[in-house]
Structures are given as C-alpha cells and as structure tokens.
Scaffold this active site. Structure first.
Site, short mmCIF file in Angstrom:
data_model
loop_
_atom_site.label_atom_id
_atom_site.label_comp_id
_atom_site.label_asym_id
_atom_site.label_seq_id
_atom_site.Cartn_x
_atom_site.Cartn_y
_atom_site.Cartn_z
N ARG A 191 -3.29 4.76 5.00
CA ARG A 191 -3.71 4.04 3.80
C ARG A 191 -4.12 2.61 4.11
O ARG A 191 -4.72 1.94 3.28
CB ARG A 191 -2.57 4.05 2.78
CG ARG A 191 -2.25 5.44 2.26
CD ARG A 191 -0.97 5.45 1.45
NE ARG A 191 -1.09 4.69 0.23
CZ ARG A 191 -1.34 5.24 -0.96
NH1 ARG A 191 -1.53 6.53 -1.06
NH2 ARG A 191 -1.41 4.49 -2.04
N LYS A 241 -6.87 2.90 2.24
CA LYS A 241 -7.40 4.21 1.85
C LYS A 241 -7.55 4.34 0.34
O LYS A 241 -8.60 4.70 -0.17
CB LYS A 241 -6.50 5.32 2.38
CG LYS A 241 -6.96 6.73 2.02
CD LYS A 241 -8.29 7.06 2.67
CE LYS A 241 -8.70 8.49 2.42
NZ LYS A 241 -10.06 8.76 2.92
N GLU A 288 -17.93 -0.04 7.73
CA GLU A 288 -16.49 0.16 7.62
C GLU A 288 -15.82 0.35 8.97
O GLU A 288 -14.75 -0.20 9.23
CB GLU A 288 -16.20 1.40 6.76
CG GLU A 288 -16.41 1.22 5.28
CD GLU A 288 -16.12 2.49 4.51
OE1 GLU A 288 -15.45 2.42 3.47
OE2 GLU A 288 -16.57 3.57 4.95
N HIS A 291 -41.22 -5.68 -0.29
CA HIS A 291 -40.86 -6.65 -1.33
C HIS A 291 -39.78 -7.62 -0.85
O HIS A 291 -39.09 -8.23 -1.67
CB HIS A 291 -40.40 -5.93 -2.59
CG HIS A 291 -41.48 -5.08 -3.20
ND1 HIS A 291 -42.58 -5.61 -3.83
CD2 HIS A 291 -41.64 -3.74 -3.25
CE1 HIS A 291 -43.37 -4.64 -4.26
NE2 HIS A 291 -42.82 -3.48 -3.91
N ASN A 309 3.89 -1.68 -5.09
CA ASN A 309 2.44 -1.58 -4.97
C ASN A 309 1.83 -2.09 -6.26
O ASN A 309 2.34 -1.79 -7.34
CB ASN A 309 1.99 -0.14 -4.74
CG ASN A 309 2.29 0.35 -3.34
OD1 ASN A 309 2.62 -0.44 -2.46
ND2 ASN A 309 2.17 1.65 -3.13
N GLY A 310 0.71 -2.79 -6.16
CA GLY A 310 0.07 -3.32 -7.35
C GLY A 310 -0.01 -4.83 -7.31
O GLY A 310 0.23 -5.46 -6.28
N GLU A 320 -24.73 5.30 1.83
CA GLU A 320 -23.45 5.78 2.34
C GLU A 320 -23.38 5.63 3.86
O GLU A 320 -22.34 5.23 4.41
CB GLU A 320 -23.24 7.24 1.94
CG GLU A 320 -22.03 7.91 2.57
CD GLU A 320 -20.70 7.25 2.22
OE1 GLU A 320 -19.70 7.58 2.90
OE2 GLU A 320 -20.65 6.41 1.29
N CYS A 322 0.80 -1.20 0.00
CA CYS A 322 0.00 0.00 0.00
C CYS A 322 0.85 1.28 0.00
O CYS A 322 0.51 2.22 -0.67
CB CYS A 322 -0.88 -0.03 1.23
SG CYS A 322 -2.27 1.06 1.10
N TRP A 377 -0.29 -4.04 2.32
CA TRP A 377 -1.66 -4.53 2.52
C TRP A 377 -1.77 -5.81 1.73
O TRP A 377 -1.61 -5.82 0.50
CB TRP A 377 -2.65 -3.47 2.03
CG TRP A 377 -4.10 -3.78 2.30
CD1 TRP A 377 -4.75 -3.64 3.48
CD2 TRP A 377 -5.06 -4.24 1.35
NE1 TRP A 377 -6.08 -3.99 3.32
CE2 TRP A 377 -6.29 -4.37 2.02
CE3 TRP A 377 -5.01 -4.57 -0.01
CZ2 TRP A 377 -7.45 -4.80 1.39
CZ3 TRP A 377 -6.15 -5.01 -0.64
CH2 TRP A 377 -7.36 -5.11 0.06
N LYS A 393 -20.66 3.49 5.98
CA LYS A 393 -19.83 4.05 7.05
C LYS A 393 -19.89 3.19 8.31
O LYS A 393 -18.88 2.93 8.95
CB LYS A 393 -20.29 5.47 7.39
CG LYS A 393 -19.81 6.53 6.44
CD LYS A 393 -18.31 6.70 6.52
CE LYS A 393 -17.75 7.18 5.20
NZ LYS A 393 -17.72 6.18 4.14
#
Length: 609
Positions: free
Chosen positions: A27, A604, A493, A509, A105-106, A486, A2, A79, A490
C-alpha cells in the site's frame, strides 16, 4: 494512512502483527510501529509496550526486542500526511501516561484547532501528526468504558478516520471505528483480527466483517459487537473472502508488478467467464440492478475515477458511445465533487475504483446519492465501501493487486466497461451482428494478451534504449489518447521519468515545441480510420529530429522502433495496446534500479483527499 493490523487472542501477538504489516507493504508507507499489551501483575493492568521505526517493516522488526510478549496488540504502516517520516511521527501514538495507544488512517481536518486547545490545557505533543490529537482526547475523556471514551473523543473530531485503540485499563479488548477509511474485522476461532485491508487477514481467516462509515466495534478474544458512534447496536453478518492467502504471494516472480502484468490473460478470462450470452449476442451483468426499461431511459453517462481508474473510465466512455450510442464522458472524481455539478436525473453515474475505497470517488458517490442520482460501481474488491454505497454495479474480478501501480486491474476494468457497453448497446440499437462481433473480439483477448507477453524480451531491449531519456511524450488520437495517458502515468509512477500525454492532433498547438532528439515520443497507432492522421503526426515529429517508439498493428516506417500488437475489433484495440507499455514502464524502471513495487511518495489505496 496507510495500513492497520490488530489482534486479540491467545497467540504471541508480535509475529502476527509484523506478518500482517508485511502483507500491507504494497500500500506504500514510510514508517511503521507496533504496540502490545504486557502481562498484568499484582492486581495492576498490563502496561503497553511500543516500538516504532522510520523506514520499512524490516527496520521495525530489527528493533523489536526478543522479549516482547503479549497476546493483544495493534500495528501500523504510515504514509506521511502530517509531519515528515520519522520515528516520532510513526504510529501508534500514545498519551503521556502510556495508557492509550491509537493507530489511525485518514486525516483529522480540525487537528490544528484541537492541538492548540489541548496544548493550552497542558498537553505536551511528541509528534507533528494529527493522530496524536485523537490519542490525547481519548486519554482525557471522563467516560467509564473504553467504548465511551472513544465515542466522546470522536465527537470533537472532523475528518476521516479508520482507527484501532488499546487502553491499558481495558486490556481485554480493542475498540475500532470507521469514517471514510476502511476497517475490516477478521473472525477467528477464539481470536479476532482487525485490519485496513483483507490482505492482512486471509492467512488466518476468510470470515470478515467490513464496517460502515459511522460504525464502531469492540473486539474481544471470543466475540465482537458492532454499533454506531451514537451507541445504537448494528447487525454484522460475516462474509467469506474469495481470495486465498497464496493470491498475495509473488508466485516465482521478482516483483508483484511483473507477476500482475503476467496474470492478465487469466484475469481477463475470469471477468468474461459466465457473462456472455451467445443466444442474444449480449452479456449478463446481474449486479447492475438496472432493467431494460431503465437502461433505455438513460440519456447520458458520467464516469468518475482517479488516476488509472479515470483513464479506464475514459476508454469506457468511448466504448459506451460507440456501442450503446449514449453520450458519455469521464471526469476525475476529485474535481467533480468540488465543482458543484448539475446532477441530472436522466444521467447514470459510474464510480470506478480498484480498491472500492478511494476517498475522492467514495465522497463523490455519497454526494450523488444525497442528490438522488443513480450510481453504479465498477470495483475489484467485493464488499468495499463503493460497492456497498452504489445502487448496483459489476466486479472486475482481477484478483488481488499488490503492486502500488495498477496493471491487471486497469485492463480488467476496461474489459468490464466493454461488457457494460455491449449490454447497454444490445438493449438499445446495437445489432445482433455487431454484438456477435464484439463477443468474438472479447473471447480473443486472453490469447492475444499472451501473444503480447511472449514478446517481453524485445520490449525489455527497447526499454533499455529509452531508459536514458529525461522526459518522454506519449501521443494518441481518440481511442489511442487514453492509452497514451495511462502509459505516460505508468512510466512516471514506476521509473520517475517525466512524461506527458497529448492528443496527437494537439501537437501543432504547442507541444511540438518540445520535440528534439533528447525527447522521445511514444505514439499509439491503431490500424483504424485514423491511421493516416497518426502517420502524419509522426511525420511532424521526424521532421524535427524526434525519436519515435510506435505501438501499432504493423511496423511503422516513420518510427525508429515499433512494438507490433495483435489486431482485434477497433473498439477493443485499446485494451491490447496498453499492455506492452506496462512492460515498457516496468523494464525501464528495472534498468534504472527503481523500487518497482513501492514507488516513492505513492500509496496503493488513497483513502485521504
């Protein structure tokens, strides 16, 4: 991914790298490591010295020996993507002779294939990571220079990377490369820095160069040069970062999340500043690169984002339809880029990303550009990849957002969409009176946000009452539904409480089967033409003994509790109704003892698929 930090110069490198890693902790990561070049002796190159640790940067710092001198080094917070969090899987990774060190990273997509081939050639792997493959490819390259060794290795690699490479035989330089994952150079006085985020650099320099995909750079203490992976020289002009190092401090708050929630009145004022045109009841968005004739030719708008940015895009689509009367919708960029979409020349595409580097959004932008589409960017970071790839766009000016979960950037992004909708509406059919009405509403936002934040103690008390819930439902209609989505995100998370968001009209329904006393519902109830419909939904929940927390403009009799928010214009109400639910998620997580700024399993800036 990360976080990447590197330095070459005259200063003792280890403290600089550890400080840089600390600035990148926001991050998200699960392990960290550092490599420095030792001093050369008796005509021999200096050896590379490495320390790695699972866990936080403080665990790494405790393992670094007191005698760990060096003036060149690279460091990383990882990460996990390939291989579980462990000392062995932490970056940097070195070859068998301890001559080459790589941070990355990647994701290397063909790592398994390359690992099989290298193993057959006698290479012994010490980790489960894809990055170690790249280290061995560089070490085995037969080229004469480090630049050529890296370039030769990258020819075999498929996937995304932002890398920094040290080599004991070339200890006067760091070589870096980018393809799909950010790499930023920091230009100092007889010293150079590299990082994956300017947050690691601003304490030492505000002069930066951001690499493009397919670009490499060589950093020496007194200069740098950039070039393509094919070897052609490129021109790099440093730019000045607008954010100060102090912007990344907590400023007296216990967490970054709380600091950033509390900054929203000021942040919204910043995104409005200098953009409002009272004479014509419109706004100036000079960076759009879209003249009036082109704007009138737009027949549809498609907004692409991920996570919180996608939810902001949903509210943005509603604003555009209401104010500009242009059909608009939002879609997750990660889905859009894989479903072979029809790209219409009369459609304007808007890419949304806080970091401006979100890989799924960036890849969607690149695919759209390849097909000839016009793309605008709505991002927070100046000079980011999406900002550079897009035809135009607008910055949201939220300032640095350090907490992994987004709060102030979400709010500013929605305000930016309100500005875009007003701009397009006034070019088309929105009246002067309605333009003035929206401008007046926008100007009221900072004061109203402050009013909401002043009610924090009451929201904290309510959060404590609901913190024992194992699961929660969030509902809203039309304007309220993206707010519910949203708010649900939150809570998930930051508190890890399971939460679902549904349109209030969908309760009967299916989701109504979940309602019971142990399943609280948060209802978004704006005082608009759907007020009675929303009250009817609450009636359905109460008839089944469900607890209700309403977010509304007036106390709701059917709710067990109501968070009352100030009324603005109907179109702008979603901006305000989301803010108390940020505080609700924060205080719920606080009551549960969560690591608020670094939620588990999250990062992040998601620069991998």
């Amino acid at each position: 991914m990360c976080g990447i930090v590197g330095y070459i110069g005259k200063r003792d490198v280890a403290p600089l790298l550890l400080e840089g890693l600390q600035r990148l902790e926001y991050r998200g990561y699960d392990s960290a490591g550092i490599v420095v070049t030792g001093k050369a002796a008796a005509g021999k190159p200096g050896a590379l010295k490495m320390v790695k640790a699972k866990g936080r940067v403080r665990e790494l710092e405790a393992k670094v020996p007191k005698r760990f001198a060096g003036t060149t080094g690279i460091a990383h917070t990882r990460w996990a993507t390939h291989g579980a969090p462990s000392d062995e899987n932490a970056h940097p990774h070195m070859d068998a002779e301890n001559k080459v060190a790589v941070v990355h990273n990647g994701i290397i997509d063909n790592a398994s294939e390359l690992r099989v081939r290298l193993t057959a050639d006698g290479v012994v792997f010490l980790s489960e990571t894809d990055t170690e493959v790249l280290t061995h490819l560089i070490a085995r390259a037969r080229a004469d220079t480090l630049e050529e060794k890296v370039r030769e290795a990258l020819r075999h690699v498929e996937g995304t990377y932002g890398i920094a490479v040290l080599h004991a035989d070339f200890n006067d330089r760091i070589v870096v490369a980018r393809n799909g994952s950010p790499v930023v150079l920091g230009i100092g006085e007889k010293e150079m820095f590299v990082a994956s985020d300017v947050a690691a650099l601003v304490a030492h320099t505000r002069q930066v160069v951001t690499l493009d995909d397919g670009e490499m750079a060589t950093l020496k203490a007194d200069d740098f040069r950039t070039y393509t992976t094919e070897g052609s020289t490129t021109t790099a002009t440093p730019t000045t970062v607008e954010w100060e190092a102090e912007s990344y401090d907590m400023g007296g708050h216990d967490t970054y999340m709380h600091k950033e929630i509390s900054e929203q009145a000021e942040a919204v004022d910043r995104v409005l500043r200098g953009r409002i045109d009272d004479r014509f009841s419109t706004v100036h968005l000079g960076g759009l690169n879209l003249d009036a004739r082109e704007a009138r030719g737009v027949r549809r708008i498609k907004i692409l984002g991920c996570g919180t940015s996608y939810h902001a895009g949903q509210i943005g689509a509603q604003l555009i339809e209401e104010l500009a009367r242009i059909p608009a919708d939002a879609e997750p960029a990660s889905e859009f880029r894989y479903r072979n979409p029809v790209v219409d020349p009369d459609t304007l595409y808007v890419a949304v990303s806080q970091s401006g580097e979100t890989y799924d959004v960036l890849a969607a932008v690149q695919e759209l550009k390849r097909k000839g589409a016009r793309v605008l960017g709505v991002v927070n970071v100046v000079g980011s990849a999406i900002a550079r790839e897009a035809d135009g766009g607008t910055y949201v000016h939220a300032g640095p957002e350090v907490c992994v979960v987004s709060t102030k950037c979400f709010t500013n992004t929605v305000v930016a969409f309100a500005l875009l909708a007003l701009h397009l509406g006034r070019i088309r059919d929105l009246s002067v009176a309605d333009g003035k009405r929206i401008i007046d509403g926008l100007r009221r936002l900072p004061e109203q946000i402050s009013e909401i934040l002043a009610n924090e103690d009451e929201i904290k008390r309510l959060a404590a009452e609901y913190a024992d819930a194992k699961s929660m439902m969030f509902i809203g209609r039309v304007r309220g539904y993206p707010v519910a989505r949203e708010a649900s995100l939150k809570l998930k998370e930051v508190s890890y409480i399971h939460a679902e968001a549904y349109p209030a009209s969908e309760l009967k329904h299916g989701p109504l089967a979940l309602i019971e006393p142990a399943m609280p519902t948060v209802a978004i109830v704006p005082d608009d033409d759907l007020l009675e419909k929303n009250r009817a939904a609450m009636e359905e929940i109460k008839a089944r003994s469900g607890r209700i927390l309403a977010v509304a403009h007036q106390v709701q009799e059917k709710a067990d509790h109501t968070i009352v928010v100030p009324k603005n214009e109907n179109e702008l109400d979603p901006i305000l109704m989301g803010i108390p639910l940020q505080l609700f998620a924060y205080h719920t997580a606080l009551a549960m003892g969560r690591d608020i700024d670094k939620p588990r399993n999250l990062a992040k800036s998601v620069t991998v698929e």
